[in-house]
Enzyme design. Structure first.
Site, short mmCIF file in Angstrom:
data_model
loop_
_atom_site.label_atom_id
_atom_site.label_comp_id
_atom_site.label_asym_id
_atom_site.label_seq_id
_atom_site.Cartn_x
_atom_site.Cartn_y
_atom_site.Cartn_z
N LYS A 1 0.94 -1.20 -0.03
CA LYS A 1 -0.04 -0.09 -0.06
C LYS A 1 0.82 1.35 -0.01
CE LYS A 1 -4.30 -1.65 2.02
NZ LYS A 1 -5.45 -1.24 3.27
N LYS B 1 -6.47 -12.90 -7.22
CA LYS B 1 -7.61 -12.73 -6.60
C LYS B 1 -8.77 -11.96 -6.93
CE LYS B 1 -8.85 -12.27 -1.82
NZ LYS B 1 -8.19 -12.11 -0.39
N LYS C 1 -11.80 -5.79 -5.04
CA LYS C 1 -12.71 -4.75 -4.97
C LYS C 1 -11.74 -3.71 -5.80
CE LYS C 1 -11.93 -4.62 -0.09
NZ LYS C 1 -12.53 -4.75 1.27
#
Ligand code: TRP
Length: 341
Positions: free
Chosen positions: A119, A201, A204
């Protein structure tokens, strides 16, 4: 460590972006199953809004998504009579305990967190302290309720390890106080993959909107996404985990199997003489019919903010006193003076 106390299951859900079919199968469905399976446990499901603030948010959207998340959880079957559903920022003990736990956590431990590394790389030059300390807040979420079992996706394993380490460090530095929490990671369906890039994966935040099914999207779009999911040239509806070529069909079989509670071998038998087109058509109907009632309920609940506020108020009221009790105990153990009453 009072063994006589009721055991607690606890998990946190970030009110960020949109929840996907992957979240539904990997997490939400499990929360609902556990409601029945673990009847004599306390169950705390926390909408972790403070965690969401560690990346830039549009305030009005964050607020709306917090409600939307609650509406979705109620729509899939979480029952406020059986589970405590509340918002993290409504119980101030989370941030207060975080401060104490910060003093027991090493910079090096946080530097090793892979989610932080990923991140912070994306955030560019301004990396806020909250993003760095994110796992300590997560430890506080868990330890404030002395939770025992923590259902999480496998991307959260490292954070849970850290929570355990922090709990042990506290117990060792002061005296036994916290249970050492254990992860529950669902086996099948824990990882629903992207429909277009089945090596990743379903996420979102994925850059591939066609590969991601959003729970609140238009169901015609959902059906199209399933029908255009990537498969392979071998034309066999067969599950083979050892073959990366079959990643697409493996994923579709997993979705089929979890949504219909059918063994994969049964599904293979059923489609032994069919092509991918027929299989995907059936699967798109299964997905759409699973999501339709959830979406309808969500849309209806979202219109009634008063009702949703009431649920959150009740959820917070249910956990408040045990949280404050634990926090006072912690304050006392670390040497803070109890305020005169
Ligand atoms: N970090 C978790 C995630 O992104 C969410 C979370 C916050 C959580 N606090 C928690 C999960 C406590 C389990 C327990 O998925």
């Amino acid at each position: 460590m009072e063994n006589t106390e009721k055991k607690t299951i606890l998990s946190g859900i970030q009110p960020t972006n949109n929840l996907t079919l992957g979240n539904y199968i990997g997490a939400m469905k499990n929360f609902v199953n556990m409601q029945d399976k673990y009847q004599d446990y306390t169950k705390n499901y926390i909408i972790v809004d403070l965690h969401a603030l560690t990346v830039p948010q549009v305030p009005s959207e964050l607020r709306e998504r917090t409600y939307s998340m609650l509406a979705l959880y109620l729509a899939v079957g979480l029952d406020p009579e059986k589970s405590n559903i509340f918002v993290q920022s409504h119980i101030t003990g989370h941030t207060e305990l975080t401060w104490i736990l910060n003093t027991l956590t090493g910079m090096g431990q946080l530097n090793r967190m892979t989610q932080y590394k990923d991140k912070s790389a994306k955030e560019g030059t301004f990396i806020n302290v909250g993003l760095f300390a994110y796992p300590v807040l997560m430890a506080a979420d868990i330890l404030l309720y002395n939770a025992n079992l923590i259902p999480i996706g496998d991307d959260q394993k490292q954070h849970l390890e850290l929570s355990r380490d922090i709990a042990e460090k506290f117990n060792y530095t002061y005296s036994p106080t916290f249970n050492i929490p254990e992860a529950i990671i669902p086996k099948q369906g824990a990882r629903i993959m992207d429909l277009q890039h089945p090596e990743n994966k379903m996420s979102k935040s994925a850059e591939s909107p066609k590969g991601t099914i959003i729970l609140t999207e238009d169901l015609n779009i959902t059906a199209k996404k399933i029908k255009s999911a990537v498969t392979d040239s071998d034309m066999e509806i067969r599950y083979d985990q050892s073959n990366p070529e079959k990643a697409g069909i493996n994923n579709l079989l997993t979705i089929y199997s979890t949504l219909t509670d059918t063994e994969i071998s049964e599904i293979e038998k059923k489609y032994v003489n069919s092509g991918y087109g027929d299989f995907k058509k059936d699967l798109s109907e299964i997905v759409v019919e699973t999501l339709r009632p959830i979406k309808e309920k969500h849309d209806e609940l979202l219109k009634d903010k008063k009702y949703l506020d009431q649920i959150l108020k009740q959820g917070a009221a249910n956990v408040q006193s045990s949280a404050y009790k634990l926090l006072s105990k912690v304050y006392k153990k670390v040497g803070l003076v109890a305020p005169a009453r």
